[in-house]
Design an enzyme around this catalytic site. Structure first.
Site, PDB file in Angstrom:
ATOM      1  N   ASP A  20       0.827  -1.214   0.000  1.00 15.16           N
ATOM      2  CA  ASP A  20       0.000   0.000   0.000  1.00 15.16           C
ATOM      3  C   ASP A  20       0.861   1.263   0.000  1.00 15.16           C
ATOM      4  O   ASP A  20       1.969   1.260   0.531  1.00 15.16           O
ATOM      5  CB  ASP A  20      -0.916  -0.028   1.240  1.00 15.16           C
ATOM      6  N   GLY A  23      -0.043   5.652  -4.270  1.00 13.15           N
ATOM      7  CA  GLY A  23      -0.651   6.949  -4.575  1.00 13.15           C
ATOM      8  C   GLY A  23      -0.011   8.067  -3.758  1.00 13.15           C
ATOM      9  O   GLY A  23       0.342   9.123  -4.284  1.00 13.15           O
ATOM     10  N   ARG A  24       0.155   7.798  -2.460  1.00 13.67           N
ATOM     11  CA  ARG A  24       0.757   8.817  -1.586  1.00 13.67           C
ATOM     12  C   ARG A  24       2.222   9.070  -1.941  1.00 13.67           C
ATOM     13  O   ARG A  24       2.705  10.189  -1.861  1.00 13.67           O
ATOM     14  CB  ARG A  24       0.628   8.381  -0.108  1.00 13.67           C
ATOM     15  N   TRP A  25       2.905   8.032  -2.362  1.00 17.53           N
ATOM     16  CA  TRP A  25       4.310   8.181  -2.783  1.00 17.53           C
ATOM     17  C   TRP A  25       4.377   9.148  -3.967  1.00 17.53           C
ATOM     18  O   TRP A  25       5.216  10.052  -3.994  1.00 17.53           O
ATOM     19  CB  TRP A  25       4.857   6.808  -3.173  1.00 17.53           C
ATOM     20  N   ARG A  33      -0.719   9.521  -9.909  1.00 20.28           N
ATOM     21  CA  ARG A  33      -0.803   8.250  -9.176  1.00 20.28           C
ATOM     22  C   ARG A  33      -0.181   7.089  -9.941  1.00 20.28           C
ATOM     23  O   ARG A  33       0.462   6.212  -9.356  1.00 20.28           O
ATOM     24  CB  ARG A  33      -2.267   7.917  -8.843  1.00 20.28           C
ATOM     25  N   HIS A  37       2.323   3.768  -9.104  1.00 24.01           N
ATOM     26  CA  HIS A  37       2.099   2.346  -9.394  1.00 24.01           C
ATOM     27  C   HIS A  37       3.282   1.767 -10.170  1.00 24.01           C
ATOM     28  O   HIS A  37       3.676   0.620  -9.956  1.00 24.01           O
ATOM     29  CB  HIS A  37       0.798   2.150 -10.173  1.00 24.01           C
ATOM     30  N   GLU A  67     -12.417  -4.542  -3.957  1.00 23.50           N
ATOM     31  CA  GLU A  67     -12.872  -3.162  -3.704  1.00 23.50           C
ATOM     32  C   GLU A  67     -12.171  -2.150  -4.610  1.00 23.50           C
ATOM     33  O   GLU A  67     -12.701  -1.068  -4.854  1.00 23.50           O
ATOM     34  CB  GLU A  67     -12.617  -2.792  -2.235  1.00 23.50           C
ATOM     35  N   ASN A  68     -10.995  -2.490  -5.113  1.00 26.72           N
ATOM     36  CA  ASN A  68     -10.262  -1.546  -5.974  1.00 26.72           C
ATOM     37  C   ASN A  68     -10.974  -1.293  -7.308  1.00 26.72           C
ATOM     38  O   ASN A  68     -10.668  -0.315  -7.995  1.00 26.72           O
ATOM     39  CB  ASN A  68      -8.823  -2.023  -6.227  1.00 26.72           C
ATOM     40  N   ARG A 194      -4.723  -1.948   8.910  1.00 29.47           N
ATOM     41  CA  ARG A 194      -5.936  -2.733   8.662  1.00 29.47           C
ATOM     42  C   ARG A 194      -5.638  -3.830   7.648  1.00 29.47           C
ATOM     43  O   ARG A 194      -4.592  -3.838   7.015  1.00 29.47           O
ATOM     44  CB  ARG A 194      -7.090  -1.830   8.182  1.00 29.47           C
ATOM     45  N   SER A 196      -7.978  -4.890   5.161  1.00 30.48           N
ATOM     46  CA  SER A 196      -8.587  -4.592   3.855  1.00 30.48           C
ATOM     47  C   SER A 196      -8.990  -5.850   3.062  1.00 30.48           C
ATOM     48  O   SER A 196      -8.707  -5.962   1.874  1.00 30.48           O
ATOM     49  CB  SER A 196      -7.648  -3.717   3.013  1.00 30.48           C
TER      50      SER A 196
HETATM   51  C1  IPE Z   1      -5.393  -2.695  -0.161  1.00 33.00           C
HETATM   52  O1  IPE Z   1      -5.035  -1.363  -0.380  1.00 33.00           O
HETATM   53  C2  IPE Z   1      -5.405  -3.429  -1.462  1.00 33.00           C
HETATM   54  C3  IPE Z   1      -4.105  -3.600  -2.104  1.00 33.00           C
HETATM   55  C4  IPE Z   1      -2.959  -3.283  -1.590  1.00 33.00           C
HETATM   56  C5  IPE Z   1      -4.144  -4.197  -3.390  1.00 33.00           C
HETATM   57  P1  IPE Z   1      -6.140  -0.228  -0.488  1.00 33.00           P
HETATM   58  O2  IPE Z   1      -5.423   1.052  -0.632  1.00 33.00           O
HETATM   59  O3  IPE Z   1      -7.128  -0.567  -1.525  1.00 33.00           O
HETATM   60  O4  IPE Z   1      -6.836  -0.361   0.944  1.00 33.00           O
HETATM   61  P2  IPE Z   1      -7.800   0.628   1.744  1.00 33.00           P
HETATM   62  O5  IPE Z   1      -8.957   0.928   0.851  1.00 33.00           O
HETATM   63  O6  IPE Z   1      -7.019   1.834   2.068  1.00 33.00           O
HETATM   64  O7  IPE Z   1      -8.162  -0.152   2.945  1.00 33.00           O
HETATM   65  C1  IPE Z   2      -1.534   0.349  -3.410  1.00 31.22           C
HETATM   66  O1  IPE Z   2      -1.333   1.718  -3.426  1.00 31.22           O
HETATM   67  C2  IPE Z   2      -1.815  -0.203  -4.793  1.00 31.22           C
HETATM   68  C3  IPE Z   2      -3.203  -0.619  -5.010  1.00 31.22           C
HETATM   69  C4  IPE Z   2      -4.130  -0.677  -4.093  1.00 31.22           C
HETATM   70  C5  IPE Z   2      -3.567  -1.026  -6.355  1.00 31.22           C
HETATM   71  P1  IPE Z   2      -2.538   2.743  -3.389  1.00 31.22           P
HETATM   72  O2  IPE Z   2      -2.923   3.066  -4.781  1.00 31.22           O
HETATM   73  O3  IPE Z   2      -3.625   2.239  -2.532  1.00 31.22           O
HETATM   74  O4  IPE Z   2      -1.836   3.989  -2.710  1.00 31.22           O
HETATM   75  P2  IPE Z   2      -2.479   4.975  -1.644  1.00 31.22           P
HETATM   76  O5  IPE Z   2      -3.007   4.159  -0.528  1.00 31.22           O
HETATM   77  O6  IPE Z   2      -3.541   5.735  -2.353  1.00 31.22           O
HETATM   78  O7  IPE Z   2      -1.326   5.834  -1.228  1.00 31.22           O
HETATM   79 MG    MG Z   3      -4.054   2.444  -0.552  1.00 35.60          MG
END
Ligand code: IPE
Ligand code: IPE
Ligand code: MG
Length: 245
Positions: A20, A23-25, A33, A37, A67-68, A194, A196
């Site tokens: 995880d 996006g924040r990175w 974003r 990735h 959920e993604n 968490r 997730s």
């Molecule tokens: C969990 O990350 C799913 C994956 C890493 C693929 P999310 O970023 O989707 O989780 P939540 O929504 O913050 O719990």
């Molecule tokens: C995890 O990084 C990758 C996936 C869930 C596909 P995020 O995309 O959830 O990154 P944040 O949580 O928004 O920083």
């Molecule tokens: Mg995330």
């Protein structure tokens, strides 16, 4: 830190990672974003190779949750494209590193292109004997459990198995992870504490490790740190400390 600090006789057999923070990175660097990735895909490659080097038997990576699918369509599409490109690019290295690929999740929900590429890499690496890498794609633990309940119920209804025979072994056999041992160490990056919807059944007795590091920054040293933390813990499985010695 170096590998020498790790006890190679007490490695977790199965390491699972909730990757995880991509996006924040990206956001921290003022980037899109998708750049996060892409950097995340690079971290996957490094982590898989570090795990292989250590001799970790099973590594399961949460790459895309059920959920993604709720994310903006453009992000989902670019992620799927990145997945196809990464699979294509990594096949050779996986073979060099003796890595066997597998996948769990509602794979039929993935775009055809992803399914084809995935199946090809799975097929081409099926005889490799090193680290067994499993990608969780369109994966949701509740969906997995629901699907197992349906299959078992059907078998009972059709008199294939008696109700009384349902035990943990039978349930395990109906999960996507039927060929995997329970998770020993679960790592989550990015500071979120968490699960997730990841491997709910399989982490029943896993050691949990949370780090603030964002996934694209995760590297060999981060993995070693997590395993070192794991090795310092006493896994009692309900027993007393005295019973273990
Ligand atoms: C969990 O990350 C799913 C994956 C890493 C693929 P999310 O970023 O989707 O989780 P939540 O929504 O913050 O719990
Ligand atoms: C995890 O990084 C990758 C996936 C869930 C596909 P995020 O995309 O959830 O990154 P944040 O949580 O928004 O920083
Ligand atoms: Mg995330």
């Amino acid at each position: 830190m170096n590998t020498k600090e790790l006890n190679s006789n007490e490695l977790p057999q199965h390491v699972a990672i909730i990757m995880d923070g991509n996006g924040r990175w990206a956001q921290k660097q003022g980037k899109l974003r998708i750049r996060g990735h892409e950097a995340g895909a690079e971290a996957v490659r490094k982590t898989v190779e570090s795990a292989a080097k250590l001799g970790i038997k099973h590594l399961t990576l949460y790459a895309f949750s059920t959920e993604n699918w709720r994310r903006p369509k453009t992000e989902v599409t670019t992620l799927m494209g990145l997945l196809v490109r990464s699979l294509r690019k990594e096949l050779e290295r996986m073979t060099e590193n003796n890595i066997r690929l597998g996948a769990i999740g509602s794979l039929e929900q993935l775009p055809k292109k992803v399914q084809l590429e995935l199946n090809e890499v799975i097929l081409k690496t099926q005889d490799n004997t090193g680290t067994h890498l499993t990608l969780a794609l369109s994966y949701g633990a509740r969906e997995e459990i629901k699907q197992a309940v349906i299959e078992i119920s059907q078998k009972v209804k059709n008199n294939i198995i008696p109700v009384e025979s349902i035990d943990e072994t039978i349930i395990n056999k109906h999960l996507y992870t039927q060929n995997l041992p329970d998770v020993d160490l679960l790592i989550r990056t990015s500071g979120e504490v968490r699960i997730s919807n990841f491997l709910l059944w399989q982490i029943a007795y896993a050691e949990l490790y949370f780090t603030d590091e964002l996934w694209p920054d995760f590297n060999e040293q981060s993995l070693h740190k997590a395993i070192l933390s794991y090795q310092k813990r006493e896994r009692r499985f309900g027993k007393t400390s005295e019973q273990l010695t």
